[in-house]
Design a protein around this motif. Structure first.
Motif, short mmCIF file in Angstrom:
data_model
loop_
_atom_site.label_atom_id
_atom_site.label_comp_id
_atom_site.label_asym_id
_atom_site.label_seq_id
_atom_site.Cartn_x
_atom_site.Cartn_y
_atom_site.Cartn_z
N GLY A 226 0.83 -1.20 0.00
CA GLY A 226 0.00 0.00 0.00
C GLY A 226 0.86 1.25 0.00
N PHE A 227 1.92 1.24 0.80
CA PHE A 227 2.83 2.37 0.84
C PHE A 227 3.50 2.58 -0.52
N LEU A 228 3.84 1.47 -1.17
CA LEU A 228 4.50 1.55 -2.48
C LEU A 228 3.52 1.92 -3.60
N GLY A 229 2.22 1.95 -3.27
CA GLY A 229 1.22 2.36 -4.23
C GLY A 229 0.86 1.30 -5.26
N CYS A 230 1.00 0.04 -4.89
CA CYS A 230 0.62 -1.02 -5.83
C CYS A 230 -0.09 -2.15 -5.08
N ALA A 231 -0.78 -2.96 -5.84
CA ALA A 231 -1.52 -4.07 -5.27
C ALA A 231 -0.56 -5.14 -4.75
N PRO A 232 -0.89 -5.78 -3.65
CA PRO A 232 -0.04 -6.87 -3.12
C PRO A 232 -0.28 -8.15 -3.91
N PHE A 233 0.51 -8.39 -4.93
CA PHE A 233 0.32 -9.51 -5.84
C PHE A 233 0.59 -10.85 -5.18
N VAL A 234 -0.27 -11.80 -5.46
CA VAL A 234 -0.18 -13.14 -4.88
C VAL A 234 1.13 -13.81 -5.24
N ASP A 235 1.54 -13.73 -6.51
CA ASP A 235 2.78 -14.41 -6.92
C ASP A 235 4.00 -13.84 -6.19
N ILE A 236 4.02 -12.54 -5.98
CA ILE A 236 5.14 -11.95 -5.24
C ILE A 236 5.11 -12.42 -3.79
N PHE A 237 3.92 -12.45 -3.20
CA PHE A 237 3.80 -12.96 -1.83
C PHE A 237 4.34 -14.38 -1.75
N LEU A 238 3.95 -15.22 -2.71
CA LEU A 238 4.38 -16.62 -2.68
C LEU A 238 5.82 -16.81 -3.13
N SER B 195 -21.09 -24.23 -3.74
CA SER B 195 -21.13 -24.79 -5.09
C SER B 195 -21.69 -23.79 -6.10
N LEU B 196 -22.37 -22.75 -5.62
CA LEU B 196 -22.90 -21.73 -6.53
C LEU B 196 -21.80 -20.89 -7.16
N VAL B 197 -20.77 -20.58 -6.38
CA VAL B 197 -19.63 -19.79 -6.88
C VAL B 197 -18.35 -20.47 -6.42
N PRO B 198 -18.00 -21.60 -7.02
CA PRO B 198 -16.84 -22.36 -6.54
C PRO B 198 -15.51 -21.64 -6.75
N SER B 199 -15.47 -20.64 -7.63
CA SER B 199 -14.21 -19.95 -7.90
C SER B 199 -14.10 -18.62 -7.17
N ALA B 200 -14.94 -18.38 -6.19
CA ALA B 200 -14.97 -17.08 -5.51
C ALA B 200 -13.63 -16.70 -4.89
N LEU B 201 -12.86 -17.66 -4.45
CA LEU B 201 -11.58 -17.37 -3.80
C LEU B 201 -10.38 -17.81 -4.63
N ASP B 202 -10.57 -18.06 -5.91
CA ASP B 202 -9.45 -18.44 -6.78
C ASP B 202 -8.42 -17.32 -6.83
N GLY B 203 -7.18 -17.70 -7.00
CA GLY B 203 -6.11 -16.72 -7.11
C GLY B 203 -5.35 -16.54 -5.82
N GLU C 288 10.98 -8.43 -11.67
CA GLU C 288 11.64 -7.16 -11.39
C GLU C 288 11.29 -6.64 -10.00
N ALA C 289 10.02 -6.76 -9.65
CA ALA C 289 9.59 -6.31 -8.31
C ALA C 289 10.30 -7.11 -7.23
N CYS C 290 10.40 -8.42 -7.40
CA CYS C 290 11.06 -9.26 -6.39
C CYS C 290 12.53 -8.93 -6.25
N LYS C 291 13.19 -8.66 -7.36
CA LYS C 291 14.62 -8.29 -7.31
C LYS C 291 14.82 -7.00 -6.52
N ILE C 292 13.94 -6.05 -6.73
CA ILE C 292 14.02 -4.78 -5.98
C ILE C 292 13.74 -5.03 -4.50
#
Length: 133
Positions: A9-21, A67-75, A101-105
């Motif tokens: 949030g401080f960096l002004g960008c979304a916290p991406f799942v792939d970077i977190f992982l 079962s109505l929205v099985p993909s609600a938490l995908d990603g 690039e983000a991870c390297k920084i």
């Protein structure tokens, strides 16, 4: 996860799942009821939050997709399921070029204290001073 969110949030960008992982891995506990997050060795972005949390189990509830929205938490794999699963971290080569690039920084500036980020969340001036040191 909160400290990661505050940092991005401080960096002004979304916290991406792939970077977190890339920086954290999900470990399943023996009883298969919950998972823990751990730093990946050699990729320290945030120091562990060391404050003891006792009695936390009684303050959480279990939620899962219907079962109505099985993909609600995908990603984002850290939601309640019938069977908790471990997730290995993502290697740099398996990330998009933007995320690489983000991870390297972030590796170069990592080592932020998770507790300090959480405490400074609502004090923009002190948060900026802490992160930009």
């Amino acid at each position: 996860m909160k400290a990661f969110d505050i940092l991005f949030g401080f960096l002004g960008c979304a916290p991406f799942v792939d970077i977190f992982l890339h920086f954290f891995e999900v470990k399943r506990q023996r009883n298969n009821l919950w998972v823990t997050l751990s730093n990946v060795p050699g990729r320290i972005l945030l120091t562990p939050f060391q404050q003891a949390c006792t009695g936390w189990k009684g303050r959480f509830f279990k939620g899962c997709c219907s079962s109505l929205v099985p993909s609600a938490l995908d990603g984002f794999p850290l939601y309640w399921t019938k069977y908790a699963r471990a997730l290995k971290s993502k290697s740099l080569k398996n990330l998009s070029s933007r995320d690489q690039e983000a991870c390297k920084i972030l590796v170069g500036v990592g080592g932020f204290d998770a507790a300090a980020l959480i405490i400074l969340d609502y004090n923009a001036e002190l948060l900026e001073r802490y992160i930009c040191v």
